[in-house]
Design an enzyme around this catalytic site. Sequence first.
Site, mmCIF file in Angstrom:
data_model
loop_
_atom_site.group_PDB
_atom_site.id
_atom_site.type_symbol
_atom_site.label_atom_id
_atom_site.label_comp_id
_atom_site.label_asym_id
_atom_site.label_seq_id
_atom_site.Cartn_x
_atom_site.Cartn_y
_atom_site.Cartn_z
ATOM 1 N N SER A 451 0.866 -1.180 0.000
ATOM 2 C CA SER A 451 0.000 0.000 0.000
ATOM 3 C C SER A 451 0.899 1.226 0.000
ATOM 4 O O SER A 451 2.090 1.135 0.339
ATOM 5 C CB SER A 451 -0.879 -0.013 1.257
ATOM 6 N N TYR A 464 -2.487 -0.871 10.366
ATOM 7 C CA TYR A 464 -2.479 -1.206 8.938
ATOM 8 C C TYR A 464 -1.142 -0.818 8.316
ATOM 9 O O TYR A 464 -0.538 -1.597 7.566
ATOM 10 C CB TYR A 464 -3.629 -0.495 8.236
ATOM 11 N N LYS A 468 1.624 -3.367 6.481
ATOM 12 C CA LYS A 468 2.100 -3.217 5.110
ATOM 13 C C LYS A 468 3.604 -2.923 5.068
ATOM 14 O O LYS A 468 4.289 -3.325 4.112
ATOM 15 C CB LYS A 468 1.303 -2.123 4.396
#
Length: 547
Positions: A451, A464, A468
């Site tokens: 991402s 998150y 990633k």
Amino acid sequence: MTDCKRLSGRTVVVTGGASGIGEAAVQRLLEEGAQVVVGDINLAALRRLEAHIQGGSCAGRLAVVLCDVSQESDIIRLLRHTIEKFGHLDCMINNAGTGGAFEPLIETSVADWDRTQAVNLRSVFLGTKHAARIMMRQGEGGSIINVASIAAMSGGAGGAAYSASKAGVVSLTQTAAVQLGAHNIRVNTIVPGILVSPLTHRNVDPEGLKNLAAGTLPLPIAGESKHLAPAFAFFASDDSRFISGTTLVVDGGAGAMGLNLYSGQNPFGNAIVERARLAGVRHFDDGARVEEPGMTSPQQFPAVAADDSRPASREVPKVVLITGVSRGLGRAMCQEFARRGHIVVGCARDPAAVANLQAEFGDAHSFAVLDVVDDDKVQQWASQTLTHLGAPNLLLNNAAILGPTQQTWRCTDRELNEILNVNVRGTANIIRHFGPAMMKQKGSVIVNFSSGWGRDAAPRVAPYCASKWAIEGLTKAMSMEVPPHMCVVSLHPGIVQTDTLDVAFGEAAARYPSPEEWAKVAVPYLLNITPDHNGAQLSVPGMSEMR
């Protein structure tokens, strides 16, 4: 149906055995008592054949393997599965082939020429080479049967690439017969004539074409696949033990009369060409079985539609494994890969979504209910997939969750674990169980979805971001461990209007491309990743701009 069991206990491998001549041969071999392993690139046809046979008296004597015969690794895997399943190999039938383009020689592209040689001639070389090695080790001899065409005997019965490839099969067979004879391995060629089949009648007045064929040939019979089947059984049996290096023509006498099928003067040839024109195809294999009852269109070498955005050159079908396919990017990738003729294998946690996907995409593709966090279930799924389809050519670790958007200190232990489990541990589980098989296959590609927040950061999504960033580190480390013929990369997909973006961006998410728009760009980009990209941090081009 024959009552003869002269092949009892014999193991025969048939490439391209899920339809046409190959399927007719498989039926006859099973009737005569053989154990048969079918290798074919058409997964739907393989499943149909398997279901049909397993419901009859031959259950337990048939195995099917998805196989691209132009790839040496696939031939090796096919034969390895044969030995693992039945313990020995007695006969190899190299039947798989492609008709290629209709164009005259001066209009034939290099891509069409090379692909035709790869499927029709290189595959026979590979099948003969690796089957002979097994037979030599066994020390009991064996039979290798190669399928050519009357196009090998005449300049007017096929396109330039096809005719040359089939003439090569005849020559290769004779050379192999000389070199392998000392090992009691006999090698022969079967040469079919022009048959009335879905490839030739295109569902345009099939009976009319049969009558025309019967009236054109010296024998008043329209040739069909079933007429070839006894020849395969003969060469597979000891009845042919003193025959090697020969070419058996099964054509209803067409060759004897000097067949010039596509000269424009032959009514039967003209009828075949006219049906192909009406069907709107430019390659002999295109649209061959779409309307035949009980069959679906083959996935190999799909025709390029006028409004298709694909490159003009044809894509070789790949097995593409995608996690997290229930919605968003995963589902959009399934649609685009399938549209381009590739075989999609996917998983998701939502049973209803998986059932809908399987219904929509059909038996040519495979979808499973799976939580990538469950390592035992991933192992079971991998075992089943590797057995039926072999190692994926392209693995896309897409499954991920965003989690609640909140300040870091408000994230609970359970929420953090769930995000890290799905996004990192799930990726590692998939790699653990598919990676080793992919390493044995030249050109394998693993893409771990990262991402923009795996290369930068933002407030309120710390777990998150951490997951990633972990994907980036995992990818970089693994890229240093894989063999040079393989590739592991991370991918920033861009900013796409998914459920995740809706949560993170709110109304602003609507300004970005939809998953379907994204997939039109992303899928060809993914297909062009090669081992030269190993370890790279990639981004789908043009997918971070607002509309």
